[in-house]
Design an enzyme around this catalytic site. Structure first.
Site, short mmCIF file in Angstrom:
data_model
loop_
_atom_site.label_atom_id
_atom_site.label_comp_id
_atom_site.label_asym_id
_atom_site.label_seq_id
_atom_site.Cartn_x
_atom_site.Cartn_y
_atom_site.Cartn_z
N SER A 194 2.16 -8.56 5.26
CA SER A 194 1.40 -8.09 4.11
C SER A 194 0.96 -9.26 3.24
CB SER A 194 2.25 -7.07 3.34
OG SER A 194 1.48 -6.36 2.41
N HIS B 193 2.80 0.84 7.29
CA HIS B 193 2.76 -0.56 6.83
C HIS B 193 4.08 -1.30 7.05
CE1 HIS B 193 0.88 -3.82 4.68
NE2 HIS B 193 1.87 -3.90 3.81
#
Length: 426
Positions: free
Chosen positions: A175, A368
């Site tokens: 990320s 995610h």
């Protein structure tokens, strides 16, 4: 009368807060979670390593702009170094939090690597500065992930290479850990030569198609909270989410809205450990910078508004020159990631000149965090990452030639850590 999505979000938030205050149950944690997990919720990164008999070390690095950072090392002196950088509001613990049979940090160490776990400025391990006091000096918090990429990563990379004697290392960024790498490699391109392979896990770069339902709420929060403030600092106390089964389910509802729903891969047993290590702190400017990317659909420097002319010599902040990212890059991403839309990832891949692996995992519900914290991550995600990294280290195909992944998810589905490592050539 119909209410807009923003108002519904606010109403749900009020309901959530009410539940947190009223739904507490005495002894809930002790009755519902293993004692070992409750213990790990209170341990630091180095203490977690010690618990499982891994050789942990702490190293301190000072950046050019005098921020003092802490790195944690799973030491294997003489072995090839690999540097792992966490995401927004996270820490070095994220790579080992799920335990030796799941954490990517452990996996890489067991595969023979000297593993370095970084901490970005402002989190609980790197909340220090040579001159500024983060508790009293607002100037300390005047940074976004731009500074993490421009100052922190170069300092961390140089420190690892100096300590190990190697000229290159391999890098993993999840990320924001990917965002900051692309800042560094595009604005300080000399560092490309120090990277064997950059493995981008769920890279958040272009954000124009982000699906998270919290974008509107975040904009409202930013307007109230403001720039240059400490954001969600770490607390040693378990959060209100852990008061009862009701509060857990309420919190998970919001988690799924933010990152994508995949309860099958979520290790609910580890919730106390997750919530006592996260959030780990940062600056509000990091979140603001992401929201600027979402609004502009660009990958660009921080928008200082009226100050842009003074800082950049132009009315709008410049785009990061991704064409200068010449280091080999492997992109690993998923289909149900609300923070990382497929269209945005494909745009990133087209902009980068040296993508050696375009790896979309085939599991439709992966979100995610599933590549790092998912129950199946060790069996279904990590072997492919290791295989690509080893091929690049050995001088395999580069310059845009996609590398084949020879260990398929189906073949590794029922393997232990040892047999997975054997399958990828360890």
């Amino acid at each position: 009368m119909q209410l807009g999505s923003g108002r519904w979000t606010c109403i749900r938030s009020l309901i959530w807060l009410t539940q947190l205050w009223t739904a507490g149950e005495t002894g809930f944690l002790e009755d519902n979670f293993p004692a070992s997990v409750l213990e790990e919720a209170k341990l630091t990164t180095v203490q977690l390593l010690a618990k499982y008999k891994y050789p942990g070390e702490t190293h301190t690095v000072t950046t050019e702009d005098k921020y003092v950072l802490q790195m944690h090392r799973i030491a294997r002196p003489g072995a090839k170094p690999v540097l792992l950088m966490h995401g927004l509001l996270d820490s070095s613990a994220t790579w080992i939090l799920m335990g030796p049979h799941s954490g990517l940090g452990y996996f890489l160490y067991d595969a023979g690597y000297d593993v370095w776990l970084a901490n970005a400025r402002g989190n609980c391990y790197s909340r220090s500065h040579v001159k500024l006091n983060p508790d009293t000096d607002k100037a300390y918090w005047n940074f976004s992930w731009h500074e993490i990429g421009y100052y922190d990563l170069p300092a961390l990379i140089d420190a690892v290479l100096a300590k190990t004697g190697y000229q290159k290392l391999s890098y993993f960024g999840h990320s924001q850990g990917s965002t900051s790498f692309f800042v560094m490699a595009s604005t300080r391109p000399e560092y490309n030569a120090k990277i064997n392979l950059m493995s981008a896990l769920g890279p958040v770069v272009y954000c124009g198609n982000m699906r998270s339902e919290f974008t509107g709420l975040v904009h409202r929060f930013i307007n109230i909270f403001g720039e240059g403030k400490e954001l969600l600092p770490h607390s040693s106390k378990l959060t209100g989410c852990m008061m009862s089964e009701t509060t857990i389910q309420t919190c998970l509802y919001y988690v799924w809205k933010a990152i994508g729903r995949d309860p099958a891969e979520f290790n609910k047993t580890m919730i106390p450990a997750m919530l006592n290590h996260l959030p780990c702190g940062g600056s509000s400017n990091q979140l603001i910078h992401y929201m600027q990317l979402y609004k502009s659909a660009r990958f660009c420097a921080y928008d200082h508004g009226k100050e842009n002319h003074r800082i950049y010599g132009r009315s709008r902040p410049p785009d990061y020159p991704l064409e200068k990212v010449t280091a080999p890059v492997a992109i690993f991403y998923t289909q149900n990631d609300y923070l990382n839309a497929l269209k945005d990832v494909k745009r990133l891949i087209k902009r980068l000149p040296n993508v050696v692996e375009d790896h979309l995992y085939p599991y439709k519900k992966w979100n995610h965090i599933d590549m790092t914290w998912g129950i199946s991550a060790r069996r279904l995600a990590h072997p492919a990452m290791l295989k690509v990294m080893r091929r690049c280290e050995a001088g395999g195909p580069q310059n845009g030639t996609k590398l084949a992944t020879t260990v398929s998810p189906v073949k590794t589905a029922n393997m232990t850590t040892v047999t997975v490592l054997k399958a990828v050539g360890t």
